[in-house]
Design a protein around this motif. Structure first.
Motif, PDB file in Angstrom:
ATOM      1  N   THR A   1      -4.589  -5.034  -9.935  1.00  0.00           N
ATOM      2  CA  THR A   1      -5.439  -6.133  -9.462  1.00  0.00           C
ATOM      3  C   THR A   1      -4.676  -7.075  -8.540  1.00  0.00           C
ATOM      4  OG1 THR A   1      -4.902  -7.287 -11.534  1.00  0.00           O
ATOM      5  CG2 THR A   1      -7.006  -6.115 -11.435  1.00  0.00           C
ATOM      6  N   ILE A   2      -3.362  -7.048  -8.613  1.00  0.00           N
ATOM      7  CA  ILE A   2      -2.525  -7.850  -7.708  1.00  0.00           C
ATOM      8  C   ILE A   2      -2.028  -6.993  -6.546  1.00  0.00           C
ATOM      9  CG2 ILE A   2      -0.391  -9.204  -7.526  1.00  0.00           C
ATOM     10  CD1 ILE A   2      -0.714  -9.894 -10.482  1.00  0.00           C
ATOM     11  N   LEU A   3      -1.649  -5.745  -6.860  1.00  0.00           N
ATOM     12  CA  LEU A   3      -1.036  -4.865  -5.857  1.00  0.00           C
ATOM     13  C   LEU A   3      -2.013  -4.500  -4.751  1.00  0.00           C
ATOM     14  CD1 LEU A   3       1.417  -3.185  -4.993  1.00  0.00           C
ATOM     15  CD2 LEU A   3       0.550  -1.326  -6.410  1.00  0.00           C
ATOM     16  N   TYR A   4      -3.228  -4.120  -5.104  1.00  0.00           N
ATOM     17  CA  TYR A   4      -4.181  -3.677  -4.090  1.00  0.00           C
ATOM     18  C   TYR A   4      -4.512  -4.771  -3.079  1.00  0.00           C
ATOM     19  CZ  TYR A   4      -4.838   0.494  -6.970  1.00  0.00           C
ATOM     20  OH  TYR A   4      -4.638   1.651  -7.681  1.00  0.00           O
ATOM     21  N   PRO A   5      -4.799  -6.022  -3.515  1.00  0.00           N
ATOM     22  CA  PRO A   5      -5.022  -7.079  -2.513  1.00  0.00           C
ATOM     23  C   PRO A   5      -3.803  -7.330  -1.628  1.00  0.00           C
ATOM     24  CG  PRO A   5      -5.869  -7.762  -4.645  1.00  0.00           C
ATOM     25  CD  PRO A   5      -5.095  -6.505  -4.877  1.00  0.00           C
ATOM     26  N   LEU A   6      -2.582  -7.198  -2.210  1.00  0.00           N
ATOM     27  CA  LEU A   6      -1.363  -7.386  -1.432  1.00  0.00           C
ATOM     28  C   LEU A   6      -1.236  -6.302  -0.354  1.00  0.00           C
ATOM     29  CD1 LEU A   6       1.336  -8.410  -4.065  1.00  0.00           C
ATOM     30  CD2 LEU A   6       0.481  -9.796  -2.181  1.00  0.00           C
ATOM     31  N   ILE A   7      -1.485  -5.049  -0.745  1.00  0.00           N
ATOM     32  CA  ILE A   7      -1.415  -3.952   0.218  1.00  0.00           C
ATOM     33  C   ILE A   7      -2.433  -4.167   1.329  1.00  0.00           C
ATOM     34  CG2 ILE A   7      -1.754  -1.473   0.565  1.00  0.00           C
ATOM     35  CD1 ILE A   7      -0.775  -1.034  -2.282  1.00  0.00           C
ATOM     36  N   PHE A   8      -3.636  -4.591   0.950  1.00  0.00           N
ATOM     37  CA  PHE A   8      -4.683  -4.839   1.934  1.00  0.00           C
ATOM     38  C   PHE A   8      -4.244  -5.931   2.922  1.00  0.00           C
ATOM     39  CE2 PHE A   8      -8.573  -6.714   3.555  1.00  0.00           C
ATOM     40  CZ  PHE A   8      -9.342  -5.587   3.847  1.00  0.00           C
ATOM     41  N   ALA A   9      -3.659  -7.009   2.372  1.00  0.00           N
ATOM     42  CA  ALA A   9      -3.225  -8.123   3.222  1.00  0.00           C
ATOM     43  C   ALA A   9      -2.103  -7.692   4.162  1.00  0.00           C
ATOM     44  CB  ALA A   9      -2.766  -9.290   2.351  1.00  0.00           C
ATOM     45  N   PHE A  10      -1.121  -6.956   3.633  1.00  0.00           N
ATOM     46  CA  PHE A  10      -0.010  -6.499   4.471  1.00  0.00           C
ATOM     47  C   PHE A  10      -0.495  -5.511   5.526  1.00  0.00           C
ATOM     48  CE2 PHE A  10       2.965  -7.864   1.008  1.00  0.00           C
ATOM     49  CZ  PHE A  10       3.720  -8.716   1.793  1.00  0.00           C
ATOM     50  N   SER A  11      -1.490  -4.720   5.198  1.00  0.00           N
ATOM     51  CA  SER A  11      -2.036  -3.767   6.167  1.00  0.00           C
ATOM     52  C   SER A  11      -2.662  -4.498   7.346  1.00  0.00           C
ATOM     53  CB  SER A  11      -3.077  -2.868   5.490  1.00  0.00           C
ATOM     54  OG  SER A  11      -2.500  -2.120   4.454  1.00  0.00           O
TER      55      SER A  11
ATOM     56  N   LEU B   1      -4.833   1.832   3.412  1.00  0.00           N
ATOM     57  CA  LEU B   1      -6.188   1.410   3.038  1.00  0.00           C
ATOM     58  C   LEU B   1      -6.981   2.565   2.433  1.00  0.00           C
ATOM     59  CD1 LEU B   1      -7.343  -0.978   5.903  1.00  0.00           C
ATOM     60  CD2 LEU B   1      -6.256  -1.509   3.738  1.00  0.00           C
ATOM     61  N   GLY B   2      -6.773   3.768   2.947  1.00  0.00           N
ATOM     62  CA  GLY B   2      -7.458   4.924   2.364  1.00  0.00           C
ATOM     63  C   GLY B   2      -7.100   5.111   0.903  1.00  0.00           C
ATOM     64  N   GLU B   3      -5.812   4.935   0.583  1.00  0.00           N
ATOM     65  CA  GLU B   3      -5.347   5.050  -0.801  1.00  0.00           C
ATOM     66  C   GLU B   3      -5.922   3.936  -1.663  1.00  0.00           C
ATOM     67  OE1 GLU B   3      -3.231   6.703  -3.973  1.00  0.00           O
ATOM     68  OE2 GLU B   3      -3.388   7.490  -1.943  1.00  0.00           O
ATOM     69  N   VAL B   4      -5.932   2.705  -1.136  1.00  0.00           N
ATOM     70  CA  VAL B   4      -6.462   1.565  -1.891  1.00  0.00           C
ATOM     71  C   VAL B   4      -7.940   1.771  -2.201  1.00  0.00           C
ATOM     72  CG1 VAL B   4      -7.063  -0.883  -1.729  1.00  0.00           C
ATOM     73  CG2 VAL B   4      -4.782  -0.119  -1.082  1.00  0.00           C
TER      74      VAL B   4
END
Length: 497
Positions: free
Chosen positions: A393-403, A217-220
């Motif tokens: 725009t797709i990757l960041y929401p995915l990372i957030f969701a997986f986190s 999340l810090g990276e995102v």
């Protein structure tokens, strides 16, 4: 020597059937997937499949669980490289250089190094386990709390390397990690500390949500702050390379892998140390040995190799005290201890004489599991590294969701989700003001070990215990030299200028 080789040949004969091969294959696949998913540690992956082994023979059960253990230690590097989200705590060190390599378009190179370093590190650990199980276990058994304390202090000296030129900021974040360990019940007397009446804090902060928050999340959040639509166009012009290097490429990393594999195995022998501490120490040693230490943290192949080789080498090390003394060397080894007891097997010296087929079949399965891991990793890496092509725009929401999912999956607790979000903001602030996040992990990992062994030493021998045993003094001297070395090096460079 001849007897060991004969028994190892017996072990290969025990698993030379399709049932054992399928069991190992399933174990490696499940382990890689479990390690790659943030929130599922190697111990959790092994525990999830433990009920499936009730109806199996002891040999089939143990080789499958060993496959999970080996696969999970490698799997954590996949997300560490691809999206800067360590799938396991020990893969945190892999992200230091693996993710910068991906950002430079060298994703295939980073994936290839993590795969082959994990494989050879695992093989080094297996060889040491086979030939030196009994004598090494006796050495580990003779360690007193004062030696464990000194070993942890030596681990803390790596903070100077992690911080580089900004060692003061690295020291601040390391102390922040140590302070986080004081939250919860005192490990010795059970006194509440900094819980503020919140029962969820009695056990302290959960490691995985903290890691996911700091790094993922810090990276995102940092990337969103500096996001520009033109970055997407540049990414299309300069695509990420997903081609794995040729085998000859890894030859120049041979000494990094050997050093880290040996270090990981030796550190893994000591109960409670584990792959995370091994990765940090091996990374520190490799940076000190490097001719270009300034490249570490910015995409140094040696950093990825050292982290993964030490991480996988610790698997063999953790199995040494488990099989010879019945003392698990890691949390995953503790789950394997439960598996042995479920099948009415008592680990210890007698296990080698009463169940040699099981023991050496388990040793043989470690070689087979590493070979299977290479095959799966080689063809799977071509898919995993293509994460670099996904639009932000797709990757960041995915990372957030997986986190969020990864944090929630540990204890099914929304408090852990809140912890992840809170430390995401902390990680963002660290990046904003250029404070390294990695020393926080070092403080978290070593904090409880330092406190517990410090108090035990005082209770047993008093302050004299810290200088009473030669090995304790040796470890303290090594720590002192490790601190002095970069200072002297900086003074020399200043004089030369």
């Amino acid at each position: 020597m001849f007897e060991i080789l004969h028994n190892l040949g017996l072990g290969f004969g025990v698993i030379a059937n399709y049932q054992s091969f399928i069991a190992i294959l399933i174990g490696v696949i499940v382990g890689i997937l479990g390690g790659a998913i943030p929130g599922i540690s190697p111990s959790m992956a092994v525990a999830l499949l433990l009920p499936m082994t009730y109806g199996m023979s002891p040999t089939f059960a143990m080789v499958m669980l060993m496959g999970i253990y080996i696969g999970a230690n490698y799997g954590g590097s996949i997300t560490a490289v691809a999206i800067n989200t360590p799938g396991t705590p020990s893969a945190t060190v892999t992200a230091f250089d693996g993710y910068p390599m991906l950002k430079k378009g060298r994703a295939g190179e980073a994936m290839g190094i993590s795969l082959w370093a994990s494989t050879f590190g695992g093989l080094i650990g297996a060889i040491i386990l086979i030939f030196f199980s009994v004598p090494l276990s006796k050495v580990a058994l003779n360690f007193w709390p004062s030696e464990y304390f000194a070993l942890c202090v030596m681990g803390l000296t790596t903070v100077a390397t992690l911080g580089g030129a900004n060692w003061q900021k690295a020291l601040v974040t390391c102390l922040f990690g140590l302070v986080l360990n004081t939250v919860g019940l005192d490990p010795t007397f059970g006194i509440k500390r900094f819980t503020f009446g919140v029962t969820r804090l009695f056990d302290g902060f959960e490691m995985v949500p903290v890691l996911i928050g700091l790094f993922a999340l810090g990276e995102v959040l940092d990337n969103l702050e500096h996001y520009h639509a033109t970055d997407e166009k540049k990414q299309k012009e300069e695509p990420v390379s997903y081609k794995l290097p040729k085998l000859s490429y890894y030859w120049h990393l041979k000494w990094s892998i050997i050093r880290a594999g040996l270090a990981g195995c030796l550190i893994g022998i000591f109960p409670g140390a584990g792959g995370t501490i091994a990765s940090f120490i091996a990374y520190d040693v490799e940076k000190r040995c490097s001719k270009h230490p300034e490249e570490f943290g910015h995409g140094a192949p040696e950093g990825v190799a050292a982290s993964e080789a030490a991480n996988s080498g610790s698997v063999g090390g953790a199995m040494v005290p488990l099989l010879t003394l019945g003392i698990p060397g890691s949390s995953t080894a503790a789950v394997l201890l439960s598996a042995l007891m479920i099948h009415n097997l008592n680990p210890g010296p007698q296990l080698f004489t009463s169940e040699p087929e099981l023991v050496y079949g388990l040793f043989a399965s470690m070689f087979v599991a590493n070979v299977i891991m290479v095959l799966i990793g080689t063809y799977g890496a071509r898919i995993w590294v293509k994460v670099g092509y996904i639009k932000k725009t797709i990757l960041y929401p995915l990372i957030f969701a997986f986190s969020i999912l990864g944090s929630y999956s540990i204890k099914k607790s929304m408090f852990d989700v809140g912890t992840c979000l809170a430390f995401g903001l902390v990680g963002w602030m660290f990046k904003k003001y250029r404070y390294p996040s990695s020393p926080v992990v070092l403080g978290l990992v070593l904090g409880k070990l330092i406190e517990t062994n410090y108090i035990q030493t005082l209770m047993v021998t008093g302050p004299i215990g810290f200088v009473q045993r030669p090995m304790t003094v040796v470890l303290f001297v090594i720590s002192f030299v490790a601190i002095l070395y970069p200072i002297i090096s900086d003074v020399r460079k200043a004089r030369q200028k």
